[in-house]
Design a protein around this motif. Structure first.
Motif, PDB file in Angstrom:
ATOM      1  N   THR A  74     -12.111  21.026  13.558  1.00  0.00           N
ATOM      2  CA  THR A  74     -11.492  20.694  12.250  1.00  0.00           C
ATOM      3  C   THR A  74     -10.315  19.767  12.596  1.00  0.00           C
ATOM      4  OG1 THR A  74      -9.783  22.418  12.384  1.00  0.00           O
ATOM      5  CG2 THR A  74     -11.817  22.973  11.284  1.00  0.00           C
ATOM      6  N   SER A  75     -10.035  18.928  11.451  1.00  0.00           N
ATOM      7  CA  SER A  75      -8.696  17.936  11.351  1.00  0.00           C
ATOM      8  C   SER A  75      -8.007  17.971  10.191  1.00  0.00           C
ATOM      9  CB  SER A  75      -9.385  16.609  11.753  1.00  0.00           C
ATOM     10  OG  SER A  75     -10.110  16.069  10.643  1.00  0.00           O
ATOM     11  N   VAL A  76      -6.896  17.400  10.337  1.00  0.00           N
ATOM     12  CA  VAL A  76      -6.193  17.261   9.022  1.00  0.00           C
ATOM     13  C   VAL A  76      -5.145  16.106   9.403  1.00  0.00           C
ATOM     14  CG1 VAL A  76      -4.308  18.907   9.710  1.00  0.00           C
ATOM     15  CG2 VAL A  76      -4.451  18.014   7.104  1.00  0.00           C
ATOM     16  N   VAL A  77      -4.919  15.107   8.284  1.00  0.00           N
ATOM     17  CA  VAL A  77      -3.972  13.745   8.534  1.00  0.00           C
ATOM     18  C   VAL A  77      -2.575  14.441   8.119  1.00  0.00           C
ATOM     19  CG1 VAL A  77      -3.443  11.572   7.911  1.00  0.00           C
ATOM     20  CG2 VAL A  77      -5.887  12.346   8.208  1.00  0.00           C
ATOM     21  N   ARG A  78      -1.735  14.511   9.028  1.00  0.00           N
ATOM     22  CA  ARG A  78      -0.305  15.050   8.726  1.00  0.00           C
ATOM     23  C   ARG A  78       0.344  13.817   8.286  1.00  0.00           C
ATOM     24  NH1 ARG A  78      -0.480  19.974   7.727  1.00  0.00           N
ATOM     25  NH2 ARG A  78      -1.309  21.375   9.260  1.00  0.00           N
ATOM     26  N   GLU A  79       0.199  12.714   8.781  1.00  0.00           N
ATOM     27  CA  GLU A  79       1.263  11.586   8.412  1.00  0.00           C
ATOM     28  C   GLU A  79       0.435  10.509   8.357  1.00  0.00           C
ATOM     29  OE1 GLU A  79       5.409   9.431   9.839  1.00  0.00           O
ATOM     30  OE2 GLU A  79       5.009  11.388  10.429  1.00  0.00           O
ATOM     31  N   ALA A  80       0.698   9.469   7.379  1.00  0.00           N
ATOM     32  CA  ALA A  80       0.227   8.062   7.510  1.00  0.00           C
ATOM     33  C   ALA A  80       1.176   7.240   6.555  1.00  0.00           C
ATOM     34  CB  ALA A  80      -1.215   7.953   6.813  1.00  0.00           C
TER      35      ALA A  80
ATOM     36  N   GLU B  26       4.482   1.839   6.108  1.00  0.00           N
ATOM     37  CA  GLU B  26       5.500   0.819   6.573  1.00  0.00           C
ATOM     38  C   GLU B  26       5.794   0.663   7.998  1.00  0.00           C
ATOM     39  OE1 GLU B  26       9.187   1.662   4.061  1.00  0.00           O
ATOM     40  OE2 GLU B  26       7.987   1.802   2.519  1.00  0.00           O
ATOM     41  N   THR B  27       5.552   1.871   8.639  1.00  0.00           N
ATOM     42  CA  THR B  27       5.890   1.878   9.930  1.00  0.00           C
ATOM     43  C   THR B  27       4.547   1.865  10.737  1.00  0.00           C
ATOM     44  OG1 THR B  27       5.785   4.321  10.388  1.00  0.00           O
ATOM     45  CG2 THR B  27       7.899   3.474   9.850  1.00  0.00           C
ATOM     46  N   GLY B  28       3.254   1.932   9.961  1.00  0.00           N
ATOM     47  CA  GLY B  28       2.119   2.263  10.899  1.00  0.00           C
ATOM     48  C   GLY B  28       1.919   3.215  11.644  1.00  0.00           C
ATOM     49  N   GLU B  29       2.726   4.248  11.287  1.00  0.00           N
ATOM     50  CA  GLU B  29       2.463   5.755  12.450  1.00  0.00           C
ATOM     51  C   GLU B  29       1.441   6.546  11.444  1.00  0.00           C
ATOM     52  OE1 GLU B  29       6.017   7.203  14.014  1.00  0.00           O
ATOM     53  OE2 GLU B  29       7.066   5.305  13.079  1.00  0.00           O
TER      54      GLU B  29
ATOM     55  N   MET C  65       0.701  -1.230   0.069  1.00  0.00           N
ATOM     56  CA  MET C  65       0.065  -0.015  -0.057  1.00  0.00           C
ATOM     57  C   MET C  65       0.802   1.161   0.021  1.00  0.00           C
ATOM     58  SD  MET C  65      -2.970   1.096   2.917  1.00  0.00           S
ATOM     59  CE  MET C  65      -3.740  -0.299   2.439  1.00  0.00           C
ATOM     60  N   SER C  66       0.721   1.988  -0.951  1.00  0.00           N
ATOM     61  CA  SER C  66       1.403   3.423  -0.912  1.00  0.00           C
ATOM     62  C   SER C  66       1.315   4.354   0.339  1.00  0.00           C
ATOM     63  CB  SER C  66       1.364   3.935  -2.170  1.00  0.00           C
ATOM     64  OG  SER C  66      -0.066   4.743  -2.354  1.00  0.00           O
ATOM     65  N   ASP C  67       2.072   5.224   0.362  1.00  0.00           N
ATOM     66  CA  ASP C  67       1.689   6.189   1.539  1.00  0.00           C
ATOM     67  C   ASP C  67       0.395   7.043   1.342  1.00  0.00           C
ATOM     68  OD1 ASP C  67       2.483   7.829   3.915  1.00  0.00           O
ATOM     69  OD2 ASP C  67       3.269   9.200   2.485  1.00  0.00           O
ATOM     70  N   ASP C  68       0.157   7.468   0.007  1.00  0.00           N
ATOM     71  CA  ASP C  68      -0.893   8.358  -0.168  1.00  0.00           C
ATOM     72  C   ASP C  68      -2.189   7.618  -0.148  1.00  0.00           C
ATOM     73  OD1 ASP C  68       0.850  10.079  -2.931  1.00  0.00           O
ATOM     74  OD2 ASP C  68       0.820  10.609  -1.017  1.00  0.00           O
ATOM     75  N   SER C  69      -2.164   6.257  -0.460  1.00  0.00           N
ATOM     76  CA  SER C  69      -3.553   5.484  -0.438  1.00  0.00           C
ATOM     77  C   SER C  69      -3.810   5.486   1.168  1.00  0.00           C
ATOM     78  CB  SER C  69      -3.485   4.309  -1.049  1.00  0.00           C
ATOM     79  OG  SER C  69      -2.487   3.397  -0.545  1.00  0.00           O
ATOM     80  N   LEU C  70      -2.687   4.936   2.152  1.00  0.00           N
ATOM     81  CA  LEU C  70      -3.340   5.015   3.520  1.00  0.00           C
ATOM     82  C   LEU C  70      -3.783   6.618   3.955  1.00  0.00           C
ATOM     83  CD1 LEU C  70      -3.550   3.338   6.168  1.00  0.00           C
ATOM     84  CD2 LEU C  70      -1.223   3.881   6.553  1.00  0.00           C
ATOM     85  N   LYS C  71      -3.255   7.265   3.637  1.00  0.00           N
ATOM     86  CA  LYS C  71      -3.419   8.649   3.892  1.00  0.00           C
ATOM     87  C   LYS C  71      -4.750   9.181   3.340  1.00  0.00           C
ATOM     88  CE  LYS C  71      -1.850  13.592   4.215  1.00  0.00           C
ATOM     89  NZ  LYS C  71      -1.076  14.562   3.844  1.00  0.00           N
ATOM     90  N   GLU C  72      -4.849   8.790   2.307  1.00  0.00           N
ATOM     91  CA  GLU C  72      -6.588   9.260   1.502  1.00  0.00           C
ATOM     92  C   GLU C  72      -7.662   8.361   2.329  1.00  0.00           C
ATOM     93  OE1 GLU C  72      -8.341   8.172  -2.560  1.00  0.00           O
ATOM     94  OE2 GLU C  72      -6.506   9.099  -2.696  1.00  0.00           O
ATOM     95  N   GLN C  73      -7.271   7.167   2.503  1.00  0.00           N
ATOM     96  CA  GLN C  73      -8.148   6.255   3.317  1.00  0.00           C
ATOM     97  C   GLN C  73      -8.510   6.977   4.740  1.00  0.00           C
ATOM     98  OE1 GLN C  73      -7.146   2.268   3.539  1.00  0.00           O
ATOM     99  NE2 GLN C  73      -6.701   1.980   1.354  1.00  0.00           N
ATOM    100  N   ILE C  74      -7.647   7.388   5.368  1.00  0.00           N
ATOM    101  CA  ILE C  74      -7.804   7.931   6.803  1.00  0.00           C
ATOM    102  C   ILE C  74      -8.496   9.203   6.910  1.00  0.00           C
ATOM    103  CG2 ILE C  74      -6.446   8.705   8.922  1.00  0.00           C
ATOM    104  CD1 ILE C  74      -4.446   6.536   8.479  1.00  0.00           C
ATOM    105  N   GLU C  75      -7.893  10.068   5.786  1.00  0.00           N
ATOM    106  CA  GLU C  75      -8.546  11.429   5.536  1.00  0.00           C
ATOM    107  C   GLU C  75     -10.238  11.101   5.376  1.00  0.00           C
ATOM    108  OE1 GLU C  75      -6.391  13.150   2.349  1.00  0.00           O
ATOM    109  OE2 GLU C  75      -5.322  14.130   3.881  1.00  0.00           O
TER     110      GLU C  75
END
Length: 108
Positions: free
Chosen positions: A27-33, A36-39, A1-11
């Motif tokens: 309000t909220s924003v996903v700063r990092e997803a 590989e590390t699960g962070e 899974m790419s970094d962008d796809s996990l971030k997009e899913q969480i957003e």
């Protein structure tokens, strides 16, 4: 899974949570997803800053993200202590350019 796809899913997941957060002016924003590390790092803003239940919201976000996403192992939720937020917001009340001012471990 790419970094962008996990971030997009969480957003997208966060947008689903926005009726609760947005109802209180938050309000909220996903700063990092990082898959590989699960962070994951989520930043709350708006009226979440200084809110008496922001710690409950943060705890729920942490638990729910770990439960709902197999790749997520560690979640950090940050809330600004000043109440400052960026001027841009997007669909569902997600904040655009929030800047946290309190990164202390004691905040959450």
């Amino acid at each position: 899974m790419s970094d962008d796809s996990l971030k997009e899913q969480i957003e997208n997941w966060m947008v689903g949570q926005m009726p609760i957060i947005q109802m209180h002016g938050g309000t909220s924003v996903v700063r990092e997803a990082n898959p590989e590390t699960g962070e994951v790092v989520v930043e709350l803003g708006g009226t979440c800053s200084g809110c008496g239940i922001s710690n409950v919201t943060a705890t729920n976000i942490k638990a729910d993200l770990i439960r709902d996403f197999e790749d997520v192992r560690d979640v950090t939720v940050k809330v600004p202590s000043t109440g400052d937020q960026g001027s841009s917001t997007v669909e569902g009340g997600r904040g655009g350019e929030l800047q946290f001012s309190n990164e202390s471990a004691e905040h959450f």
